[in-house]
Design an enzyme around this catalytic site. Structure first.
Site, PDB file in Angstrom:
ATOM      1  N   GLU A   1       0.829  -1.215   0.000  1.00  0.00           N
ATOM      2  CA  GLU A   1       0.000   0.000   0.000  1.00  0.00           C
ATOM      3  C   GLU A   1       0.861   1.263   0.000  1.00  0.00           C
ATOM      4  O   GLU A   1       0.548   2.237  -0.662  1.00  0.00           O
ATOM      5  CB  GLU A   1      -0.938   0.012   1.220  1.00  0.00           C
ATOM      6  CG  GLU A   1      -2.087  -0.957   1.108  1.00  0.00           C
ATOM      7  CD  GLU A   1      -2.988  -0.667  -0.087  1.00  0.00           C
ATOM      8  OE1 GLU A   1      -3.259   0.514  -0.362  1.00  0.00           O
ATOM      9  OE2 GLU A   1      -3.394  -1.620  -0.769  1.00  0.00           O
TER      10      GLU A   1
ATOM     11  N   CYS B   1     -17.715  -0.549 -18.400  1.00  0.00           N
ATOM     12  CA  CYS B   1     -17.793  -0.260 -16.959  1.00  0.00           C
ATOM     13  C   CYS B   1     -19.135  -0.742 -16.401  1.00  0.00           C
ATOM     14  O   CYS B   1     -20.186  -0.449 -16.971  1.00  0.00           O
ATOM     15  CB  CYS B   1     -17.646   1.242 -16.738  1.00  0.00           C
ATOM     16  SG  CYS B   1     -17.808   1.707 -15.017  1.00  0.00           S
TER      17      CYS B   1
ATOM     18  N   CYS C   1     -16.141   3.612 -20.829  1.00  0.00           N
ATOM     19  CA  CYS C   1     -17.444   3.511 -20.155  1.00  0.00           C
ATOM     20  C   CYS C   1     -18.239   2.294 -20.641  1.00  0.00           C
ATOM     21  O   CYS C   1     -18.992   1.700 -19.871  1.00  0.00           O
ATOM     22  CB  CYS C   1     -18.238   4.791 -20.362  1.00  0.00           C
ATOM     23  SG  CYS C   1     -17.380   6.234 -19.698  1.00  0.00           S
TER      24      CYS C   1
END
Ligand code: SF4
Length: 366
Positions: A45, A210, A207
């Site tokens: 992380e 998505c 998109c």
């Protein structure tokens, strides 16, 4: 249970779509996903902050080979950590990584805590990283909000304003917390990060692929790239510096260790003569050498997040040398042909590589 001001069906539908997409397309074979060990989750992380997955993987693997556990990292000298970090940028992360390992070793008996406030008390761990550790390592219901998640949420909900400002950030946190499901939280968090980096990319969101397309406000407006809105513009200041290249009789180059805080903290760099100073006077006062000639190399620009640094390297010919200058401490002679492992800022490493290449070609010509 987190709260968000959205219809219940939209909240549940959001998580369901994201998780279904993850099951089919999400990343499940990244090196740090093969273990729930908090040390590995935390390390990945920190490395992934501001850095892409493909860049992080070799650094992560090299780091784990040298420091397979937290104890080894906590006991290592900072210089070794900085060396392994060289090239990854944002070196405050490496210094915090080291400080955090020491703090966990000393204050938590070598085991990462699983509470948000305790995690956030550790160096380099903010709210989002703490959420990532809690969900990935400890399987808790915890939200995160890294750059990828911010992008997906600002677009999906057409959140106006710059995400660095407090009101926008608060709105995004409330969305992230409200939408994060209590079950399969880790998979959902990974899915949101994957969506941001693989589908809802900064400049070319796809998109049509998505899972959120039907409910995405920015897609409906036809302008997803308009979100997130940029930081209000400010002209980046430019600073200039001369970096002095001084060699000993064997051609080794003098490096100085920078102070622990500030840019390139604790890394090794070339001595810097401010533009405002007369070079020969400065060299006599600070390095104890009398300059009898100089050669200015091409200037180069290094950009930080808040300013540009224009570096002009200057090679010195000196009446040589006053060995006492080494007594000042924090100085080493850097061997260009067999360099030691040391933490070097990227532009300095580049200058040293150029000098080494020049050395080689001069030797061949000779
Ligand atoms: S529909 Fe497009 S803009 Fe909206 S979240 Fe998905 S990829 Fe991003």
């Amino acid at each position: 249970m987190f709260q968000v001001s959205l219809p219940k069906e939209e909240v549940e539908g959001f998580a369901r779509k994201v998780l279904n997409w993850f099951d089919r397309h999400g990343r499940k074979d990244l090196p740090w996903q093969q273990s729930r060990d908090a040390y590995r989750v935390w390390l990945s992380e920190i490395m992934l902050q501001q850095t892409q997955v493909a860049t992080v993987i070799p650094y992560y693997e090299r780091f784990l080979r040298v420091f397979p556990d937290l104890k080894g990292l906590a006991e290592a000298p900072l210089d070794e950590v900085l060396h392994l970090w060289s090239g990854l940028g944002y070196y405050a992360r490496a210094r915090n990584l080291h400080r955090c390992a020491i703090a966990v070793q000393q204050d938590f008996a070598g085991l990462f805590p699983d509470e948000q406030s305790q995690l956030e008390s550790l160096p380099g761990i903010g709210r989002s990283t703490a959420g990532a550790i809690r969900s990935f390592a400890f399987g808790q219901h915890a939200a995160l909000l890294d750059g990828n998640v911010k992008r997906v949420l600002t677009r999906c909900f057409a959140v106006e304003g710059w995400p660095g400002s407090t009101p926008v950030l608060n709105r995004l946190w409330s969305l992230s917390e409200g939408l994060t499901p209590p079950r399969r939280t880790a998979a959902y968090n990974q899915a949101m990060m994957d969506l941001g980096s693989l589908v809802c990319t900064r400049s070319r969101p796809v998109c049509s692929q998505c899972p959120l397309e039907k409910q995405c406000r920015a897609a409906a407006q036809g302008n997803p790239q308009a979100y997130p809105q940029p930081k209000p513009k400010r002209v980046m200041p430019v600073r200039a510096t001369r970096m002095v290249i001084l060699r000993d009789g064997g051609g080794n180059v003098l490096l100085e260790q920078r102070p622990p805080s500030g840019i390139w903290g604790s890394l090794w760099s070339l001595p810097e003569c401010p533009e405002s100073e007369e070079l020969s006077v400065w060299c006599l006062q600070h390095l104890g050498v009398k300059v009898i000639g100089t050669q200015t190399l091409p200037a180069r620009r290094h950009s930080f997040t808040h300013f540009h640094l224009d570096i002009t390297p200057v090679q010195l010919r000196v009446k040589y040398p006053n060995q006492r200058l080494m007594d000042a401490g924090g100085r080493v002679w850097y061997n260009l042909s067999s360099p030691e492992n040391m933490g070097l800022p990227t532009p300095i490493a580049r200058i040293l590589r150029e000098l080494a290449i020049n050395n080689e070609s001069n030797r061949e010509i000779a």
